[in-house]
Scaffold this motif. Sequence first.
Motif, PDB file in Angstrom:
ATOM      1  N   VAL A  86     113.322 -30.892 -21.212  1.00 54.08           N
ATOM      2  CA  VAL A  86     114.207 -31.311 -20.123  1.00 54.08           C
ATOM      3  C   VAL A  86     114.929 -30.116 -19.508  1.00 54.08           C
ATOM      4  N   GLU A  87     115.420 -29.220 -20.364  1.00 50.12           N
ATOM      5  CA  GLU A  87     116.186 -28.076 -19.853  1.00 50.12           C
ATOM      6  C   GLU A  87     115.325 -27.072 -19.099  1.00 50.12           C
ATOM      7  N   ASP A  88     113.998 -27.191 -19.206  1.00 47.28           N
ATOM      8  CA  ASP A  88     113.101 -26.250 -18.531  1.00 47.28           C
ATOM      9  C   ASP A  88     112.453 -26.835 -17.279  1.00 47.28           C
ATOM     10  N   ILE A  89     112.774 -28.075 -16.950  1.00 48.01           N
ATOM     11  CA  ILE A  89     112.149 -28.727 -15.793  1.00 48.01           C
ATOM     12  C   ILE A  89     112.637 -28.090 -14.494  1.00 48.01           C
ATOM     13  N   CYS A  90     111.707 -27.743 -13.646  1.00 45.77           N
ATOM     14  CA  CYS A  90     112.032 -27.153 -12.339  1.00 45.77           C
ATOM     15  C   CYS A  90     112.092 -28.247 -11.269  1.00 45.77           C
ATOM     16  N   PRO A  91     112.915 -28.056 -10.250  1.00 41.01           N
ATOM     17  CA  PRO A  91     112.938 -29.031  -9.155  1.00 41.01           C
ATOM     18  C   PRO A  91     111.610 -29.035  -8.405  1.00 41.01           C
ATOM     19  N   LEU A  92     111.320 -30.159  -7.790  1.00 46.69           N
ATOM     20  CA  LEU A  92     110.110 -30.280  -6.990  1.00 46.69           C
ATOM     21  C   LEU A  92     110.172 -29.319  -5.805  1.00 46.69           C
ATOM     22  N   ASP A  93     109.063 -28.630  -5.543  1.00 50.69           N
ATOM     23  CA  ASP A  93     109.004 -27.762  -4.367  1.00 50.69           C
ATOM     24  C   ASP A  93     109.156 -28.604  -3.105  1.00 50.69           C
ATOM     25  N   GLY A  94     109.752 -28.024  -2.080  1.00 47.09           N
ATOM     26  CA  GLY A  94     109.895 -28.760  -0.818  1.00 47.09           C
ATOM     27  C   GLY A  94     111.196 -28.426  -0.124  1.00 47.09           C
ATOM     28  N   GLY A  95     111.801 -29.443   0.511  1.00 43.77           N
ATOM     29  CA  GLY A  95     113.037 -29.239   1.251  1.00 43.77           C
ATOM     30  C   GLY A  95     113.112 -30.174   2.444  1.00 43.77           C
ATOM     31  N   LEU A  96     113.720 -29.687   3.513  1.00 42.96           N
ATOM     32  CA  LEU A  96     113.870 -30.483   4.734  1.00 42.96           C
ATOM     33  C   LEU A  96     113.086 -29.835   5.867  1.00 42.96           C
ATOM     34  N   VAL A  97     112.382 -30.675   6.620  1.00 43.52           N
ATOM     35  CA  VAL A  97     111.725 -30.220   7.848  1.00 43.52           C
ATOM     36  C   VAL A  97     112.482 -30.828   9.020  1.00 43.52           C
ATOM     37  N   ILE A  98     112.852 -29.992   9.985  1.00 47.98           N
ATOM     38  CA  ILE A  98     113.583 -30.465  11.161  1.00 47.98           C
ATOM     39  C   ILE A  98     112.641 -30.447  12.359  1.00 47.98           C
ATOM     40  N   PHE A  99     112.517 -31.605  12.992  1.00 45.37           N
ATOM     41  CA  PHE A  99     111.657 -31.747  14.156  1.00 45.37           C
ATOM     42  C   PHE A  99     112.504 -31.943  15.417  1.00 45.37           C
ATOM     43  N   VAL A 100     112.048 -31.370  16.504  1.00 47.40           N
ATOM     44  CA  VAL A 100     112.601 -31.644  17.825  1.00 47.40           C
ATOM     45  C   VAL A 100     111.446 -32.097  18.705  1.00 47.40           C
ATOM     46  N   ASP A 101     111.536 -33.315  19.215  1.00 45.00           N
ATOM     47  CA  ASP A 101     110.444 -33.874  20.017  1.00 45.00           C
ATOM     48  C   ASP A 101     109.116 -33.773  19.268  1.00 45.00           C
ATOM     49  N   ASP A 102     109.163 -34.094  17.965  1.00 42.60           N
ATOM     50  CA  ASP A 102     107.981 -34.117  17.100  1.00 42.60           C
ATOM     51  C   ASP A 102     107.380 -32.732  16.826  1.00 42.60           C
ATOM     52  N   VAL A 103     108.097 -31.683  17.169  1.00 42.04           N
ATOM     53  CA  VAL A 103     107.656 -30.309  16.897  1.00 42.04           C
ATOM     54  C   VAL A 103     108.551 -29.721  15.807  1.00 42.04           C
ATOM     55  N   PRO A 104     107.979 -29.214  14.709  1.00 45.62           N
ATOM     56  CA  PRO A 104     108.820 -28.645  13.647  1.00 45.62           C
ATOM     57  C   PRO A 104     109.471 -27.338  14.089  1.00 45.62           C
ATOM     58  N   VAL A 105     110.797 -27.260  13.929  1.00 45.32           N
ATOM     59  CA  VAL A 105     111.524 -26.037  14.303  1.00 45.32           C
ATOM     60  C   VAL A 105     112.109 -25.329  13.084  1.00 45.32           C
ATOM     61  N   VAL A 106     112.271 -26.062  11.979  1.00 41.14           N
ATOM     62  CA  VAL A 106     112.722 -25.479  10.702  1.00 41.14           C
ATOM     63  C   VAL A 106     111.929 -26.156   9.596  1.00 41.14           C
ATOM     64  N   GLN A 107     111.445 -25.355   8.649  1.00 43.50           N
ATOM     65  CA  GLN A 107     110.709 -25.916   7.522  1.00 43.50           C
ATOM     66  C   GLN A 107     110.948 -25.076   6.282  1.00 43.50           C
ATOM     67  N   PRO A 108     110.718 -25.640   5.094  1.00 47.73           N
ATOM     68  CA  PRO A 108     110.929 -24.875   3.861  1.00 47.73           C
ATOM     69  C   PRO A 108     110.074 -23.608   3.826  1.00 47.73           C
ATOM     70  N   GLN A 109     110.655 -22.571   3.256  1.00 43.96           N
ATOM     71  CA  GLN A 109     109.975 -21.283   3.147  1.00 43.96           C
ATOM     72  C   GLN A 109     109.616 -21.020   1.674  1.00 43.96           C
ATOM     73  N   CYS A 110     109.231 -19.797   1.375  1.00 42.59           N
ATOM     74  CA  CYS A 110     108.817 -19.436   0.023  1.00 42.59           C
ATOM     75  C   CYS A 110     109.962 -19.649  -0.972  1.00 42.59           C
ATOM     76  N   CYS A 111     109.647 -20.229  -2.134  1.00 41.33           N
ATOM     77  CA  CYS A 111     110.609 -20.452  -3.217  1.00 41.33           C
ATOM     78  C   CYS A 111     111.644 -21.534  -2.884  1.00 41.33           C
ATOM     79  N   SER A 112     111.301 -22.451  -2.009  1.00 41.78           N
ATOM     80  CA  SER A 112     112.213 -23.542  -1.667  1.00 41.78           C
ATOM     81  C   SER A 112     111.997 -24.720  -2.607  1.00 41.78           C
ATOM     82  N   SER A 113     112.953 -25.639  -2.629  1.00 48.88           N
ATOM     83  CA  SER A 113     112.809 -26.857  -3.425  1.00 48.88           C
ATOM     84  C   SER A 113     113.489 -28.011  -2.709  1.00 48.88           C
ATOM     85  N   LEU A 114     113.119 -29.230  -3.103  1.00 48.17           N
ATOM     86  CA  LEU A 114     113.729 -30.412  -2.499  1.00 48.17           C
ATOM     87  C   LEU A 114     115.240 -30.389  -2.662  1.00 48.17           C
ATOM     88  N   SER A 115     115.715 -29.826  -3.757  1.00 43.00           N
ATOM     89  CA  SER A 115     117.158 -29.774  -4.021  1.00 43.00           C
ATOM     90  C   SER A 115     117.919 -28.923  -3.006  1.00 43.00           C
TER      91      SER A 115
END
Length: 216
Positions: A86-115
Amino acid sequence: MKDNIKIKPVIELCPSEYAKKEYDYPNGTAKEFADGWNKYWLKSLSDSGIDAVMPCILGYFFIEVSKISDRNLEIILKGQLENEKVEDICPLDGGLVIFVDDVPVVQPQCCSSLSDYQNWIDVINETSSEWKEVWIGHPMIYLRILNNKLQFSELTEDSVPKERVVNEFDFSLFQRELKRAIEEIEDFKKRVEKILERLDYNPVEKISYALINNTY
């Protein structure tokens, strides 16, 4: 100022973690060979039994948390938790993607996580007119709030932001959309906990916290 925004929580599924065989992949970027990277990704995921998935951005490895089936989520969780304390579990990779008019303008980069969604909350709550770093992986971005407008810097590896504003949003609108995205993450966390219970992983709450809320 951009008003038609959508914030989508995603997890990232790296093809090398799911492929059982070596496959050819495009000799170029996701922007150059979006279809080729997508085919490589889907083929790799299918080796581990993950199917019927749609990328959040064609050519990249992001899946919206709201669109992951329980069957696929179970496979993902088993892989993430295999032989982990349990103490070694890493968060799921990912994050938030921000879209403007269905076009992504911000997205997770290297070493990102959902947290990393928590980093957005911290900056938004500060309502500072000074540039504040938001970790989305690296390169990262900076935000500031001026006259009820939320301004984004360009991506940078520097500890001091570049002054050029590349995106600007109505602050109140962004707050509402971020709140909706966080509710989506909370719903996802409940789904994760139900699957953990069914698979007899314990303690459920600590594991789900490590996967979704904990930081590296």
